[in-house]
Design a protein around this motif. Structure first.
Motif, PDB file in Angstrom:
ATOM      1  N   ARG A   1      50.186 -18.973   0.349  1.00 51.41           N
ATOM      2  CA  ARG A   1      50.587 -19.763  -0.353  1.00 51.41           C
ATOM      3  C   ARG A   1      52.096 -19.935  -0.103  1.00 51.41           C
ATOM      4  O   ARG A   1      53.086 -20.947   0.642  1.00 51.41           O
ATOM      5  CB  ARG A   1      50.277 -20.217  -1.421  1.00 51.41           C
ATOM      6  N   ALA A   2      52.547 -19.188  -0.070  1.00 50.07           N
ATOM      7  CA  ALA A   2      54.999 -18.438  -0.560  1.00 50.07           C
ATOM      8  C   ALA A   2      54.744 -19.022   0.794  1.00 50.07           C
ATOM      9  O   ALA A   2      55.884 -19.929   1.679  1.00 50.07           O
ATOM     10  CB  ALA A   2      55.525 -17.861  -0.897  1.00 50.07           C
ATOM     11  N   LEU A   3      54.502 -18.248   1.906  1.00 53.24           N
ATOM     12  CA  LEU A   3      54.576 -18.569   2.864  1.00 53.24           C
ATOM     13  C   LEU A   3      53.974 -19.953   3.259  1.00 53.24           C
ATOM     14  O   LEU A   3      55.531 -20.835   4.664  1.00 53.24           O
ATOM     15  CB  LEU A   3      54.569 -17.600   4.369  1.00 53.24           C
ATOM     16  N   LEU A   4      53.252 -20.291   3.477  1.00 53.43           N
ATOM     17  CA  LEU A   4      53.242 -22.418   4.089  1.00 53.43           C
ATOM     18  C   LEU A   4      53.953 -22.665   2.845  1.00 53.43           C
ATOM     19  O   LEU A   4      54.321 -23.997   4.551  1.00 53.43           O
ATOM     20  CB  LEU A   4      51.691 -22.552   3.808  1.00 53.43           C
TER      21      LEU A   4
ATOM     22  N   TYR B   1      58.595 -21.256  -4.083  1.00 58.70           N
ATOM     23  CA  TYR B   1      57.777 -21.227  -4.370  1.00 58.70           C
ATOM     24  C   TYR B   1      56.436 -19.338  -4.272  1.00 58.70           C
ATOM     25  O   TYR B   1      55.693 -19.205  -4.139  1.00 58.70           O
ATOM     26  CB  TYR B   1      58.014 -21.121  -2.297  1.00 58.70           C
ATOM     27  N   GLY B   2      57.290 -18.932  -5.242  1.00 58.44           N
ATOM     28  CA  GLY B   2      56.933 -17.979  -5.630  1.00 58.44           C
ATOM     29  C   GLY B   2      56.484 -16.831  -5.359  1.00 58.44           C
ATOM     30  O   GLY B   2      55.216 -16.264  -5.187  1.00 58.44           O
ATOM     31  N   ARG B   3      57.295 -16.600  -3.783  1.00 56.61           N
ATOM     32  CA  ARG B   3      57.181 -15.245  -3.159  1.00 56.61           C
ATOM     33  C   ARG B   3      56.840 -14.086  -4.207  1.00 56.61           C
ATOM     34  O   ARG B   3      57.513 -13.485  -4.438  1.00 56.61           O
ATOM     35  CB  ARG B   3      58.252 -15.052  -1.646  1.00 56.61           C
ATOM     36  N   PRO B   4      55.682 -13.099  -3.891  1.00 56.26           N
ATOM     37  CA  PRO B   4      55.264 -12.587  -4.860  1.00 56.26           C
ATOM     38  C   PRO B   4      56.154 -11.006  -4.353  1.00 56.26           C
ATOM     39  O   PRO B   4      56.204 -10.772  -3.535  1.00 56.26           O
ATOM     40  CB  PRO B   4      53.924 -11.308  -4.897  1.00 56.26           C
ATOM     41  N   ILE B   5      57.243 -10.349  -4.797  1.00 53.12           N
ATOM     42  CA  ILE B   5      57.855  -9.294  -5.126  1.00 53.12           C
ATOM     43  C   ILE B   5      57.044  -7.999  -5.909  1.00 53.12           C
ATOM     44  O   ILE B   5      57.325  -8.560  -7.317  1.00 53.12           O
ATOM     45  CB  ILE B   5      59.287  -9.271  -5.144  1.00 53.12           C
ATOM     46  N   ASP B   6      57.185  -6.905  -4.936  1.00 51.03           N
ATOM     47  CA  ASP B   6      57.090  -5.307  -6.057  1.00 51.03           C
ATOM     48  C   ASP B   6      57.749  -6.039  -7.141  1.00 51.03           C
ATOM     49  O   ASP B   6      58.960  -5.580  -6.918  1.00 51.03           O
ATOM     50  CB  ASP B   6      57.325  -3.860  -4.899  1.00 51.03           C
ATOM     51  N   PHE B   7      57.671  -5.789  -8.358  1.00 50.27           N
ATOM     52  CA  PHE B   7      57.852  -5.897  -9.956  1.00 50.27           C
ATOM     53  C   PHE B   7      59.278  -4.110  -9.642  1.00 50.27           C
ATOM     54  O   PHE B   7      60.244  -4.382 -10.366  1.00 50.27           O
ATOM     55  CB  PHE B   7      56.790  -5.279 -11.169  1.00 50.27           C
TER      56      PHE B   7
ATOM     57  N   GLU C   1      43.544  -9.664  -3.995  1.00 46.15           N
ATOM     58  CA  GLU C   1      43.100 -10.399  -3.425  1.00 46.15           C
ATOM     59  C   GLU C   1      44.463 -11.688  -3.448  1.00 46.15           C
ATOM     60  O   GLU C   1      44.817 -12.316  -3.285  1.00 46.15           O
ATOM     61  CB  GLU C   1      42.066 -11.210  -3.650  1.00 46.15           C
ATOM     62  N   ALA C   2      44.614 -11.648  -5.442  1.00 51.32           N
ATOM     63  CA  ALA C   2      45.986 -12.587  -5.684  1.00 51.32           C
ATOM     64  C   ALA C   2      46.790 -12.783  -5.290  1.00 51.32           C
ATOM     65  O   ALA C   2      47.602 -13.978  -4.868  1.00 51.32           O
ATOM     66  CB  ALA C   2      45.278 -12.725  -7.082  1.00 51.32           C
ATOM     67  N   PHE C   3      47.260 -11.310  -4.762  1.00 54.70           N
ATOM     68  CA  PHE C   3      48.574 -11.654  -3.736  1.00 54.70           C
ATOM     69  C   PHE C   3      49.099 -11.527  -2.992  1.00 54.70           C
ATOM     70  O   PHE C   3      49.447 -11.894  -2.293  1.00 54.70           O
ATOM     71  CB  PHE C   3      48.836  -9.503  -4.450  1.00 54.70           C
ATOM     72  N   ALA C   4      47.541 -11.149  -1.627  1.00 55.42           N
ATOM     73  CA  ALA C   4      47.294 -12.022  -0.359  1.00 55.42           C
ATOM     74  C   ALA C   4      47.622 -13.262  -0.391  1.00 55.42           C
ATOM     75  O   ALA C   4      48.102 -14.326  -0.003  1.00 55.42           O
ATOM     76  CB  ALA C   4      45.659 -11.590  -0.315  1.00 55.42           C
TER      77      ALA C   4
END
Length: 204
Positions: free
Chosen positions: A173-176, A139-145, A165-168
């Motif tokens: 979306r990933a959490l949902l 689901y593409g959960r964003p992690i600090d690179f 904004e896109a990170f939030a």
């Protein structure tokens, strides 16, 4: 690894400093290297086909990785050779022998991080400010690179720049998706091995 004089011009670059701190044996994916160099996958593929740097490791028929040690040494040489004046930049523009037709290798056109840590980015960044991330999992959960450099990253995990904004939005979306998946698994567990009643009272 202690930063050498060749990297002194980039001591304020959190990405390069993170690479300096990694073990030489650490393997990076093509996507991670693309983000680090601000280059395209196609450029790296062309470099490999020509036998040109950056150095890589072939793991099987289709898997390619970049060992931090050789990559770091190449980066140090590259940074040391990077053109600084407009005249030097124009002169280097035609030099294909080094394969330098991309970002930091062409006079510092690489994106500048708005702050030195991810925590400060979250606390201080404007909505449009960008930070690099790895989109981990289905689901593409964003992690600090920078943090993700110490994780096991697969070829399915994208490396991207996201605005605050896109990170939030991506986190939401990933959490949902993850919540929905847990709900489905919970229902499956409850009804595992049981007969599920239908509306008319029949059994499935």
């Amino acid at each position: 690894m202690t930063p050498t004089s060749s990297t002194s011009a980039f001591l304020d670059d959190p990405l390069l400093m993170a690479i300096e701190a990694l073990p030489a044996s650490k393997l990076l994916t093509q996507a991670q290297v693309c983000l680090l160099l601000e280059c395209t996958p196609r450029w790296l593929e062309e470099q490999r086909s020509r036998g040109a740097p950056p150095p890589y490791v072939q793991l099987g028929d289709r898997m390619v990785r970049y060992a931090v040690g050789p990559l770091r040494e190449w980066l140090n040489r590259t940074i040391d050779q990077a053109p600084t004046s407009p005249s030097e930049q124009r002169k280097r523009a035609a030099d294909e022998t080094l394969g330098f037709n991309e970002p930091i290798l062409r006079g510092g056109r690489r994106k500048k991080l708005p702050t030195d840590t991810f925590g400060r980015f979250i606390a201080l960044a404007q909505a449009a400010d960008e930070w690099p991330f790895v989109l981990k999992g289905p689901y593409g959960r964003p992690i600090d690179f920078i943090s993700a450099l110490t994780f096991d990253v697969t070829d399915e995990d994208a490396s991207v720049w996201l605005s605050l904004e896109a990170f939030a939005s991506q986190v939401s979306r990933a959490l949902l998706h993850e919540k929905a998946e847990r709900s489905v698994k919970g229902i499956e567990k409850v009804f595992s091995g049981r007969e599920v009643p239908t509306r008319d009272g029949d059994r499935l």
